[in-house]
Structures are given as C-alpha cells and as structure tokens.
Scaffold this motif. Structure first.
Motif, short mmCIF file in Angstrom:
data_model
loop_
_atom_site.label_atom_id
_atom_site.label_comp_id
_atom_site.label_asym_id
_atom_site.label_seq_id
_atom_site.Cartn_x
_atom_site.Cartn_y
_atom_site.Cartn_z
N LYS A 4 0.66 -1.31 -0.13
CA LYS A 4 -0.17 -0.06 0.04
C LYS A 4 0.84 1.30 -0.20
N TYR A 5 1.95 1.45 0.82
CA TYR A 5 2.67 2.61 1.08
C TYR A 5 4.04 2.34 0.51
N PHE A 6 4.87 1.39 0.61
CA PHE A 6 6.06 1.13 0.55
C PHE A 6 6.33 0.37 -1.01
N LYS A 7 5.67 0.79 -2.03
CA LYS A 7 5.84 -0.04 -3.20
C LYS A 7 7.12 0.23 -3.92
N ASN A 8 7.53 1.36 -4.11
CA ASN A 8 8.73 1.81 -4.93
C ASN A 8 9.24 3.20 -4.66
N ALA A 9 10.47 3.58 -5.21
CA ALA A 9 10.74 5.14 -5.17
C ALA A 9 9.70 6.09 -5.73
N GLU A 11 6.63 5.82 -6.32
CA GLU A 11 5.21 6.06 -5.65
C GLU A 11 5.46 6.83 -4.41
N ILE A 12 6.67 6.59 -3.78
CA ILE A 12 6.94 7.40 -2.78
C ILE A 12 7.11 8.73 -2.90
N THR A 13 7.82 9.12 -3.96
CA THR A 13 7.94 10.39 -4.72
C THR A 13 6.52 11.01 -4.66
N LYS A 14 5.82 10.41 -5.48
CA LYS A 14 4.13 10.67 -5.72
C LYS A 14 3.44 11.09 -4.50
N MET A 15 3.78 10.29 -3.44
CA MET A 15 3.12 10.53 -1.99
C MET A 15 3.64 11.79 -1.46
N ILE A 16 5.00 12.26 -1.50
CA ILE A 16 5.56 13.25 -1.01
C ILE A 16 5.07 14.55 -1.87
N MET A 17 5.04 14.33 -3.28
CA MET A 17 4.45 15.39 -4.01
C MET A 17 3.02 15.97 -3.46
N GLU A 18 2.34 14.89 -3.53
CA GLU A 18 0.70 15.11 -3.22
C GLU A 18 0.57 15.87 -1.84
N LYS A 19 1.63 15.51 -0.87
CA LYS A 19 1.49 16.07 0.67
C LYS A 19 2.20 17.73 0.53
N ASN A 164 24.81 21.33 5.09
CA ASN A 164 25.16 21.80 6.46
C ASN A 164 23.24 21.55 6.98
N GLN A 165 23.52 20.79 8.33
CA GLN A 165 22.23 20.34 9.12
C GLN A 165 21.48 21.76 9.39
N LYS A 166 22.23 22.67 9.58
CA LYS A 166 21.32 23.94 9.85
C LYS A 166 20.61 24.42 8.62
N GLU A 167 20.96 24.21 7.44
CA GLU A 167 20.39 24.79 6.28
C GLU A 167 19.32 23.62 5.70
N TYR A 168 19.56 22.30 5.86
CA TYR A 168 18.83 21.33 5.20
C TYR A 168 18.82 20.11 6.00
N SER A 169 17.48 19.56 5.81
CA SER A 169 17.37 18.19 6.15
C SER A 169 17.28 17.39 5.35
N THR A 170 18.26 16.06 5.34
CA THR A 170 18.09 15.49 4.21
C THR A 170 18.00 13.94 4.88
N LEU A 171 17.46 13.03 3.83
CA LEU A 171 17.29 11.71 4.55
C LEU A 171 17.23 10.97 3.13
N LYS A 172 17.15 9.33 3.29
CA LYS A 172 17.52 8.62 2.28
C LYS A 172 16.47 7.38 2.45
N PHE A 173 15.46 7.14 1.40
CA PHE A 173 14.52 6.03 1.45
C PHE A 173 15.29 4.87 0.60
N GLN A 174 15.57 3.90 1.18
CA GLN A 174 16.26 2.61 0.49
C GLN A 174 15.59 1.44 1.08
N PHE A 175 15.21 0.71 -0.12
CA PHE A 175 14.65 -0.61 0.06
C PHE A 175 15.70 -1.62 0.43
#
Length: 193
Positions: A4-9, A11-19, A164-175
């Motif tokens: 439902k939620y963790f199909k692939n990168a 689909e996750i991109t689409k969910m983030i776009m929509e939010k 710089n973590q004071k300027e950006y919050s960065t994360l990684k989605f990896q299956f």
C-alpha cells in the motif's frame, strides 16, 4: 507483490508530491523523461501554478508535450530542451520554486546509452538548492543498477551528506530487502527560516 505505501521510490515520490505541493506553486522537473512526473506536478500546481520541465532529449520533450496536451495541462508547463545543469539560465530565484524533482538514469524504452551524468547532476543539485524557497523540497531518485548509475548515486549521496544540517534536512529512502538494485530516493527539505 503489491504494497500500500512502500511500493517503490516512484510511488513514494508521488506521495510526497501530493503532501507538499499546493495550487499556485512553481516547481521543477529536472528530468522530464516520459512526462509522468511532469503531468502529476501540473495537476498539483493547478491552473495558476507553473511547472518547468527539463530534458536533453527532444524525444522526451515531444512525448511529454503530447501527453500534456491530451490532459489539457500544457499551459501550466514550460518544457525546456536543455540539460538540468543549465536551470539557472531559465529560472530565477524570484520564481519562488517550492519543489524540485530528479528521476535520474535513462529514458525508459529509449536509448540506454544516454544517461544522466554525475558532473551535470551535481551542478543541477547545487543550482536547485540555491533557488529553492525556504521550506521547499527536493527529491532525487537514483538508479544504481545501470552503467554509471552507481557512481552517480554515490556522488549524489556524498553531496547531500555534506549539506549543512542547519540549512537542510536530508534523508534516504532505501529498500533493503529487494533484489536487482532497487532505486534509492533522497529527500531534502530546505530550512524554513
């Protein structure tokens, strides 16, 4: 396999776009490809928003233009047949860009020898972050399974890791339990100060 939620990168991109994208926003698709992200973005920004779409291949631009016409969305999109490393030649900081997406690699069903390159991708990432508004989002999907893809992914990750973590919050989605080098999605949120 259907989750439902963790199909692939993608689909996750689409969910983030929509939010995160609102009507009236200005957004950038740095790799138009077959136009799927461009169409989603055009729907999300609404009739008063703007999508800038970049691709080096005329084939991708023409295909996307046709799809956008069929969806009655072309008036919301400016398609640019140029490399994403040149985005600052076409878009200024005054555009208030709130969202940028990259889907790296090659054009599906196209010439697989034409791929995004580390050098130009890193330039485009720097330029994207410089024009992104505070509170804006940048998403990058990397494909480590093709020639040149792993090197590009490693360099993208190194670049994002050093923000710089004071300027950006960065994360990684990896299956981590999927075979065949699944795509990796990186997300960056620019500080909202």
């Amino acid at each position: 396999m259907d989750y439902k939620y963790f199909k692939n990168a993608v689909e996750i991109t689409k969910m983030i776009m929509e939010k995160t994208i609102s009507p009236g926003n200005t957004v950038i698709d740095c790799t138009v490809g077959k136009g799927n992200d461009t169409i989603n973005l055009a729907k999300l920004v609404g009739p008063h928003g703007r999508v800038y779409g970049f691709d080096i291949q005329k084939t991708a631009i023409k295909l996307s233009e046709e799809k956008l016409k069929n969806e009655n969305l072309l008036e919301r999109v400016i398609l640019i047949n140029d490399g994403h490393e040149n985005l600052s030649k076409h878009i200024s900081v005054s555009e208030n860009v709130s969202f940028v997406v990259f889907n790296l690699g090659y054009l599906p069903e196209g010439d697989h020898s034409i791929i995004t390159k580390t050098e130009t991708t890193l330039i485009a990432l720097k330029e994207s972050l410089s024009i992104l508004v505070h509170g804006g989002i940048l998403l990058v999907t990397c494909y480590p399974g093709h020639d040149g893809g792993r090197e590009e992914m490693e360099n993208v990750e190194k670049f994002l890791l050093n923000l710089n973590q004071k300027e950006y919050s960065t994360l990684k989605f990896q299956f981590i339990n999927q075979i065949n080098n699944p795509p990796i999605l990186y997300g960056v949120e620019k500080n909202n100060y």
